[in-house]
Every structure is written in C-alpha cells, then in structure tokens.
Design an enzyme around this catalytic site. Sequence first.
Site, mmCIF file in Angstrom:
data_model
loop_
_atom_site.group_PDB
_atom_site.id
_atom_site.type_symbol
_atom_site.label_atom_id
_atom_site.label_comp_id
_atom_site.label_asym_id
_atom_site.label_seq_id
_atom_site.Cartn_x
_atom_site.Cartn_y
_atom_site.Cartn_z
ATOM 1 N N TRP A 341 0.815 -1.211 0.000
ATOM 2 C CA TRP A 341 0.000 0.000 0.000
ATOM 3 C C TRP A 341 0.849 1.263 0.000
ATOM 4 O O TRP A 341 0.413 2.298 -0.512
ATOM 5 C CB TRP A 341 -0.926 -0.004 1.217
ATOM 6 C CG TRP A 341 -2.086 -0.922 1.078
ATOM 7 C CD1 TRP A 341 -2.337 -2.051 1.804
ATOM 8 C CD2 TRP A 341 -3.160 -0.829 0.131
ATOM 9 N NE1 TRP A 341 -3.492 -2.659 1.378
ATOM 10 C CE2 TRP A 341 -4.026 -1.928 0.348
ATOM 11 C CE3 TRP A 341 -3.477 0.075 -0.881
ATOM 12 C CZ2 TRP A 341 -5.173 -2.135 -0.403
ATOM 13 C CZ3 TRP A 341 -4.624 -0.136 -1.633
ATOM 14 C CH2 TRP A 341 -5.458 -1.216 -1.388
ATOM 15 N N ASN A 343 3.777 1.585 -1.519
ATOM 16 C CA ASN A 343 4.647 1.680 -2.695
ATOM 17 C C ASN A 343 3.923 1.524 -4.025
ATOM 18 O O ASN A 343 4.512 1.781 -5.069
ATOM 19 C CB ASN A 343 5.751 0.619 -2.620
ATOM 20 C CG ASN A 343 6.764 0.922 -1.540
ATOM 21 O OD1 ASN A 343 7.691 1.695 -1.725
ATOM 22 N ND2 ASN A 343 6.579 0.310 -0.374
ATOM 23 N N ASN A 345 1.210 3.277 -4.819
ATOM 24 C CA ASN A 345 0.722 4.617 -5.161
ATOM 25 C C ASN A 345 1.498 5.618 -4.312
ATOM 26 O O ASN A 345 1.041 6.046 -3.251
ATOM 27 C CB ASN A 345 -0.786 4.718 -4.912
ATOM 28 C CG ASN A 345 -1.380 6.010 -5.439
ATOM 29 O OD1 ASN A 345 -0.666 6.955 -5.768
ATOM 30 N ND2 ASN A 345 -2.695 6.067 -5.530
ATOM 31 N N ILE A 346 2.670 6.004 -4.794
ATOM 32 C CA ILE A 346 3.547 6.909 -4.037
ATOM 33 C C ILE A 346 2.895 8.273 -3.863
ATOM 34 O O ILE A 346 3.046 8.931 -2.822
ATOM 35 C CB ILE A 346 4.903 7.050 -4.744
ATOM 36 C CG1 ILE A 346 5.621 5.699 -4.795
ATOM 37 C CG2 ILE A 346 5.784 8.081 -4.041
ATOM 38 C CD1 ILE A 346 6.019 5.156 -3.464
ATOM 39 N N HIS A 349 0.391 8.041 -1.062
ATOM 40 C CA HIS A 349 1.105 7.714 0.177
ATOM 41 C C HIS A 349 1.833 8.939 0.730
ATOM 42 O O HIS A 349 1.802 9.186 1.949
ATOM 43 C CB HIS A 349 2.101 6.585 -0.093
ATOM 44 C CG HIS A 349 2.955 6.238 1.082
ATOM 45 N ND1 HIS A 349 2.458 5.643 2.222
ATOM 46 C CD2 HIS A 349 4.287 6.431 1.315
ATOM 47 C CE1 HIS A 349 3.440 5.464 3.099
ATOM 48 N NE2 HIS A 349 4.548 5.939 2.575
ATOM 49 N N TYR A 357 -0.284 11.478 8.844
ATOM 50 C CA TYR A 357 0.509 10.668 9.768
ATOM 51 C C TYR A 357 1.487 11.526 10.585
ATOM 52 O O TYR A 357 1.486 11.468 11.833
ATOM 53 C CB TYR A 357 1.266 9.605 8.976
ATOM 54 C CG TYR A 357 2.128 8.706 9.833
ATOM 55 C CD1 TYR A 357 1.583 7.678 10.589
ATOM 56 C CD2 TYR A 357 3.517 8.886 9.885
ATOM 57 C CE1 TYR A 357 2.366 6.864 11.381
ATOM 58 C CE2 TYR A 357 4.314 8.082 10.669
ATOM 59 C CZ TYR A 357 3.739 7.075 11.422
ATOM 60 O OH TYR A 357 4.527 6.275 12.199
ATOM 61 N N HIS A 382 -11.567 5.831 -0.614
ATOM 62 C CA HIS A 382 -11.828 4.916 -1.723
ATOM 63 C C HIS A 382 -13.311 4.529 -1.780
ATOM 64 O O HIS A 382 -13.868 4.369 -2.879
ATOM 65 C CB HIS A 382 -10.962 3.659 -1.591
ATOM 66 C CG HIS A 382 -9.521 3.884 -1.941
ATOM 67 N ND1 HIS A 382 -8.604 4.396 -1.049
ATOM 68 C CD2 HIS A 382 -8.833 3.672 -3.108
ATOM 69 C CE1 HIS A 382 -7.427 4.483 -1.631
ATOM 70 N NE2 HIS A 382 -7.529 4.056 -2.873
ATOM 71 N N TYR A 444 -24.929 -2.560 -12.434
ATOM 72 C CA TYR A 444 -25.373 -3.004 -13.760
ATOM 73 C C TYR A 444 -26.652 -3.827 -13.646
ATOM 74 O O TYR A 444 -27.584 -3.677 -14.458
ATOM 75 C CB TYR A 444 -24.266 -3.824 -14.420
ATOM 76 C CG TYR A 444 -24.634 -4.383 -15.778
ATOM 77 C CD1 TYR A 444 -24.522 -3.606 -16.919
ATOM 78 C CD2 TYR A 444 -25.102 -5.698 -15.906
ATOM 79 C CE1 TYR A 444 -24.866 -4.110 -18.160
ATOM 80 C CE2 TYR A 444 -25.450 -6.216 -17.139
ATOM 81 C CZ TYR A 444 -25.322 -5.420 -18.260
ATOM 82 O OH TYR A 444 -25.675 -5.918 -19.493
#
Length: 455
Positions: A341, A343, A345-346, A349, A357, A382, A444
């Site tokens: 998680w 790495n 999506n840098i 992050h 953080y 998300h 759908y």
Amino acid sequence: MAGQSELPDVSPTFRKKSSPKFSNIRTRPQTTERSKFYEDLVEEMRRKMCCHKTRESLFSSSSGFLNYRGILNWAVVVLILTHAHMVLENLITYGILVDPVQIIAFALSDPNTWPGSYLIVVSNVFVLAALHIEKSLSAMAISEKLGYTAQMMNLGTILFFPLFVLNVLTSSSAAGSAVVIVVHALIFMKLYSYHEVNRWLREEWAPLGLKSAMKQPDLYYFLFAPTLCYQMNFPRSTKIRIRFLLRRLFEMFFLTHLFIGLILQWVLPLTRNSMQPFVEMKLTIKVHQLLLIAIPNHFMWLIFFHGFFHSTLNFIAELMRFGDRRFYRDWWNSETLTYFWSNSNIILHKWYMRHVYRPLIEKGYSKWEGQATVYILSALYHEYLLAAPLQMFRMWLFILMLLQVPTAWFLSKHLRGFYGNAIVWICIILGPPLVMYMYIHDYYMFQHLKANEQN
C-alpha cells in the site's frame, strides 16, 4: 668339475642385478610415507567407486537451492496456454463483441453519458476562493482562525457540491459522475496541501519579519502537475522529449482499447450470465461468480495501473517538465501488505504521510494510532470515490480495507519472503479490485432490472 657343471650359467648382467646392493632395495621394509601413500590411494579408489553422499532434496528449505527459473518458465507457458484456451472459448461462445463504432455512438447518443464538464469548469471557483483566502492570510487581512475556517468550508464544498448536483439536480451516468467526483476529490487534496504548506511557511517566516509566504503563480501548475503535495519550487526537467511523449501516448491509446476490449469481450458476458445482484445471491453462488471474474478483473487492474501510473502520469510530467517521476516502487515484490500500500501509489502515500501521519505523530499520538488513522481515512476515501458515482453506499470496500490491517500485522510478524509475497498477490487478486467489481456488477444488475420494468 661335476659339481661346477650342475651350477646354472649365470651371466654378468644377472649377477649384477642379484648383487646385495639391489637386493637390499627390494627387500627393505615399507616406510611410514609409503604406508600413507597406499592408504590415500585406497581411499581415493573407494571414493571413486561411491555414488552416494549426505544431501537434501532440492525442494527442501534446508537445501539452499534457489534457482527455479525453469519452473517460472513452465508457469508462464502454462499460463499462456490456459488463457489462450479461455480466449478461444470466449470467441466461440460469444463471437467478437468489441465494436468501436457502437461505443462512439453510445457516447454521443445521450449527453448525460459525458462527464459534467460544467462542474469541472465550476471547480475553478473553489480554486480562486482558496487563492483569495491565502492572499488575505498572507496580507494579514484576516486572522489565522478565520482563514482556517474559510478554507475548511471551501474544501467541504468541493467534496459534496458535485455529489449534490449530480444526484439531486441532474441525472448523469456512472462514468460521467465518476470523472467529476474524482476530479473534485483530487482538487480537494491538492488545495488542502496548498493551504497547509502556506500555513507552515507563515509560522516559520513570521519570526523573521517576512510578510508573505506565498508564491501565487505556482498554484495552477501544481493543480495540473502529477502530485498531491504542494511545495514552493518543484524539480523541473531540462527539456520536453518528443519521442518520449509519443511512446507514452501510444501506450495510453493501446492500453485504453485493451481495457475496453476486456470489459466488452470478457467481463460483460460473465456479468450478464449472473442476472442477480450480489446482495441477493447465496454464498456458494457468490463465491463461484467472484472466482470466475477474478482473473479478468485482475488483468483490468494491471492494465489500469500501467496505463495510469506509468503512461499517463509520465506523459503529464514530461509535458509539464515535472522532474519527480517516482510514482510507484517495486510493489510486485511486496512481502507485506504495508509495503504494497505504501509503494503501489507513491503520490497518495506521500500525501497521507505528510498531512495525516506526521502531524498526528508530532501531536503525541503513537505510530499505531497514526497508521490506523491513515488506513481509516484511505478506506473512506476509496469508498467515497467508488460508491458516490454509483449511489450505492454499502461499505464493502471500506470494511475489506480495514480487514487488511490485521492481515498486514500477521504477515509482518509471521510470513516473509516467498510466502509473504504469495499472500500479498492473493490479497491483490481477491481483495479491493474484486470488491470494486461487486459494486459495478450490482449497479449493472439494478440498471438492467430497472430498464426491464420500464419496458
């Protein structure tokens, strides 16, 4: 004479060899060196005669054998043959379903299938409002508390205004709504970073007697740049490489058509065969349907990753001469979910580390509390991006992402190396991407049942 005639005829040569000098060499006892020589010779002969020794089997972990390249090649060959059979079976069963003309006609037939371009244009109002608030704060025209309140109200409006317009005032397709909501969510994160960095700079520069901590011309460059974290000066490349742009453009074109082709040729037929929403399926049927769609859904996820995080972001970065191209790291070698998680999506992050953080750690919260907060906010983010366009808030994705927290702890404590990487790949294939398909599948189904009722 008679006695002499009975003696053998001894030649001088024979007498010489039978002399005491040479007989002493032949009859002397063996020395220690000669004994060791013969022992070594016998041992060497025994060794040559032996064909066994203490050894481990190659598949045993204690053997130390690591060269499985041939097995990897075998797996690739089997994978190609298996999927070649699946492709042929799909073509025989359904024929060729990909029709570019039909796709274009469908997009032009209803204006609601296009993204709400007017909402994207209206988003500039929120950008200019954020810029005006920061200018007022830099000029000390308003207090820091009032400016912070105004920024939070502006950011909240960015998130919920398009949702209200698309779902209440107008009607739009799920794809159009998704584009609008994703654009506004990105603007929200960028403007939050813009506000926070300027606030940090004002706090640092105020003791020095400096009045302004802003650099206004960078705002719109920052909004279009492939990053979510604002800073005063971005690293820039020396020039724009035309050949590099053309290669990325070709990749985007090819992967987009491959992605659409997979949906039309593989995913939609499987979806139509299960004319029942997941919320109404029995558990066994639900598991069977998910396993059936897991592989094509995983391929779509891989195509999307390469098409967006590599081709599209590099195309934008090259066009804007943005120097930091580290959009991802080697997540495919992840031995823990935490590494995956952080790495895969840098860009996202970095934003969470910088604006969620680290501020929590500086305020005295523990690392575990900071990581848990990041996981919860990421899961909510998300869920919002997926459920809002579909108008289906079922919290499946949110719950699954939270369940990955204890899974990540278990992997980091008990499984590493090859086994940890295998578990990570299982979580990728059967994890959030598959839950995203569950949302789209039910959307759908409901749209199809609604159309049948109207007819």
